[in-house]
Design a protein around this motif. Structure first.
Motif, PDB file in Angstrom:
ATOM      1  N   GLY A  37       0.776  -1.229   0.000  1.00 41.81           N
ATOM      2  CA  GLY A  37       0.000   0.000   0.000  1.00 41.81           C
ATOM      3  C   GLY A  37       0.810   1.282   0.000  1.00 41.81           C
ATOM      4  O   GLY A  37       0.264   2.356   0.238  1.00 41.81           O
ATOM      5  N   GLN A  38       2.102   1.183  -0.273  1.00 46.85           N
ATOM      6  CA  GLN A  38       2.928   2.391  -0.311  1.00 46.85           C
ATOM      7  C   GLN A  38       2.626   3.204  -1.566  1.00 46.85           C
ATOM      8  O   GLN A  38       2.228   2.667  -2.598  1.00 46.85           O
ATOM      9  N   ASP A  39       2.816   4.502  -1.466  1.00 47.35           N
ATOM     10  CA  ASP A  39       2.585   5.414  -2.572  1.00 47.35           C
ATOM     11  C   ASP A  39       3.539   5.091  -3.724  1.00 47.35           C
ATOM     12  O   ASP A  39       4.757   5.011  -3.529  1.00 47.35           O
ATOM     13  N   MET A  40       2.981   4.912  -4.917  1.00 47.48           N
ATOM     14  CA  MET A  40       3.784   4.519  -6.071  1.00 47.48           C
ATOM     15  C   MET A  40       4.865   5.551  -6.395  1.00 47.48           C
ATOM     16  O   MET A  40       5.985   5.185  -6.738  1.00 47.48           O
ATOM     17  N   VAL A  68      12.120   4.360 -13.850  1.00 51.58           N
ATOM     18  CA  VAL A  68      11.552   3.279 -13.032  1.00 51.58           C
ATOM     19  C   VAL A  68      10.065   3.147 -13.347  1.00 51.58           C
ATOM     20  O   VAL A  68       9.551   2.038 -13.527  1.00 51.58           O
ATOM     21  N   ALA A  69       9.370   4.285 -13.444  1.00 50.22           N
ATOM     22  CA  ALA A  69       7.943   4.263 -13.760  1.00 50.22           C
ATOM     23  C   ALA A  69       7.707   3.639 -15.136  1.00 50.22           C
ATOM     24  O   ALA A  69       6.788   2.824 -15.307  1.00 50.22           O
ATOM     25  N   LYS A  70       8.535   3.989 -16.113  1.00 53.56           N
ATOM     26  CA  LYS A  70       8.400   3.411 -17.460  1.00 53.56           C
ATOM     27  C   LYS A  70       8.656   1.908 -17.430  1.00 53.56           C
ATOM     28  O   LYS A  70       7.979   1.144 -18.124  1.00 53.56           O
ATOM     29  N   TYR A  71       9.635   1.478 -16.642  1.00 54.39           N
ATOM     30  CA  TYR A  71       9.920   0.049 -16.529  1.00 54.39           C
ATOM     31  C   TYR A  71       8.711  -0.689 -15.946  1.00 54.39           C
ATOM     32  O   TYR A  71       8.302  -1.729 -16.460  1.00 54.39           O
ATOM     33  N   VAL A  72       8.137  -0.149 -14.884  1.00 51.68           N
ATOM     34  CA  VAL A  72       6.962  -0.773 -14.262  1.00 51.68           C
ATOM     35  C   VAL A  72       5.815  -0.832 -15.266  1.00 51.68           C
ATOM     36  O   VAL A  72       5.138  -1.863 -15.389  1.00 51.68           O
TER      37      VAL A  72
END
Length: 91
Positions: free
Chosen positions: A48-51, A69-73
């Motif tokens: 539940g941690q903030d993305m 990192v966001a693009k990888y996810v």
């Protein structure tokens, strides 16, 4: 599953959290730097941690920009959803 932990990071000063900026394309080098952190990312998001906080923490540890990192996810999610849609297994 074993617990993955990272050393603590310095906390940003209050009010200093710029939005993610676009650093360009996701390269193979960046994927190699970030992919080993995937279990940590998943555990923290499931908890539940903030993305955005997760992305920023992982980026600092991996030595890449947060948007990478966001693009990888996003790429992992897209790959998983396309495998599921085609009847394949995600894991």
């Amino acid at each position: 599953m074993s617990e993955f932990k990272l050393p603590p990071l310095k906390k940003p000063k209050k009010g200093q959290g710029p939005k993610l900026t676009d650093s360009g394309l996701l390269t193979k080098r960046i994927v190699k730097q970030v992919e080993s952190y995937l279990p940590i990312i998943l555990n923290r998001v499931k908890a539940g941690q903030d993305m955005e906080k997760v992305v920023r923490d992982i980026a600092e540890h991996a030595g890449v920009e947060p948007d990478m990192v966001a693009k990888y996810v996003q790429a992992v999610i897209k790959a998983g959803s396309s495998q599921t849609a085609s009847g394949g297994s995600v894991f």
